[in-house]
Design a protein around this motif. Structure first.
Motif, short mmCIF file in Angstrom:
data_model
loop_
_atom_site.label_atom_id
_atom_site.label_comp_id
_atom_site.label_asym_id
_atom_site.label_seq_id
_atom_site.Cartn_x
_atom_site.Cartn_y
_atom_site.Cartn_z
N GLN A 126 55.86 6.69 50.66
CA GLN A 126 56.11 6.66 49.23
C GLN A 126 57.61 6.60 48.93
OE1 GLN A 126 53.75 10.13 48.19
NE2 GLN A 126 52.11 8.85 47.36
N GLN A 127 58.41 7.34 49.69
CA GLN A 127 59.86 7.31 49.49
C GLN A 127 60.43 5.93 49.79
OE1 GLN A 127 61.77 10.45 51.71
NE2 GLN A 127 60.80 12.07 50.53
N LEU A 128 59.95 5.33 50.87
CA LEU A 128 60.42 3.99 51.26
C LEU A 128 60.06 2.97 50.19
CD1 LEU A 128 61.62 2.06 53.42
CD2 LEU A 128 59.29 1.82 54.28
N LEU A 129 58.82 3.00 49.72
CA LEU A 129 58.39 2.05 48.71
C LEU A 129 59.11 2.28 47.38
CD1 LEU A 129 54.60 2.00 49.59
CD2 LEU A 129 56.22 0.12 49.89
N GLN A 130 59.33 3.53 47.01
CA GLN A 130 60.06 3.82 45.77
C GLN A 130 61.50 3.32 45.88
OE1 GLN A 130 58.73 5.02 42.79
NE2 GLN A 130 60.71 4.21 42.14
N SER A 131 62.08 3.45 47.06
CA SER A 131 63.43 2.94 47.29
C SER A 131 63.47 1.42 47.11
CB SER A 131 63.89 3.32 48.71
OG SER A 131 65.09 2.70 49.03
N GLN A 132 62.43 0.74 47.58
CA GLN A 132 62.35 -0.71 47.40
C GLN A 132 62.23 -1.08 45.92
OE1 GLN A 132 59.19 -2.21 49.89
NE2 GLN A 132 60.22 -1.64 51.78
N VAL A 133 61.44 -0.32 45.18
CA VAL A 133 61.30 -0.56 43.74
C VAL A 133 62.66 -0.38 43.06
CG1 VAL A 133 60.30 0.36 41.59
CG2 VAL A 133 58.86 0.04 43.60
#
Length: 171
Positions: A45-52
């Motif tokens: 979730q942290q990785l994907l939120q960082s991408q967003v």
């Protein structure tokens, strides 16, 4: 003269001391799967939120750059024209071209963002203990006459929080 003994270099595991004449060295993809744990879920979730967040930043930068370019072109036209309609028309065409390119890039970024948001939503719905595919790595392996080729090609590695928990398939 004395010859100093040098330590011998270990041979890579790919090499066989006396390979049989009916043996082949092949390359295969190994599927990497992760077991969903609270740690894995949080990291994903942290990785994907960082991408967003990065995509949002790129969208904002794109808007700023377009506004800046349009402003500079307009300012340059006002300063250099002195009433020529042709230069104004050329500038308008350039501005329109910039805006078309910017819209195309913006749509690409928005599509990427939608995909990442979809992945983020999917991660939120995953059950603990569930296995999810993470990617692939390549592996070299030997085959010889009589081996079951399909089974040799179907190898998976299962990770729990980055630690190999299981290797599945014929090595």
């Amino acid at each position: 003269m004395l010859i100093q003994d040098r330590p011998t270099q270990p041979k890579p595991e790919l090499w066989v001391e006396s390979p049989s004449s009916n043996q082949l060295l092949l390359n295969r993809p190994i599927t990497i799967k992760a077991i969903v744990t609270p740690i894995w879920k949080d990291e994903a979730q942290q990785l994907l939120q960082s991408q967003v967040d990065q995509l949002d930043e790129q969208l904002a930068q794109l808007d700023t750059q377009v506004q800046q370019m349009v402003s500079e072109l307009s300012q340059h036209t006002i300063q250099s024209t002195g009433g020529e309609g042709r230069t104004i028309a050329e500038t308008q065409n350039q501005i329109q071209g910039i805006q078309v390119q910017a819209e195309k890039r913006k749509n690409e970024l928005l599509q990427q963002k939608a995909q990442v948001l979809q992945q983020l939503e999917k991660v939120g719905t995953l059950e603990l203990g569930e296995e999810v595919e993470q990617g692939q790595v390549d592996s070299y392996f030997y085959v010889k006459q009589g081996d079951h080729f399909i089974r040799k090609m179907q190898v998976e590695m299962v990770l729990r929080d980055g630690v190999i928990e299981e290797i599945r398939g014929d090595l």
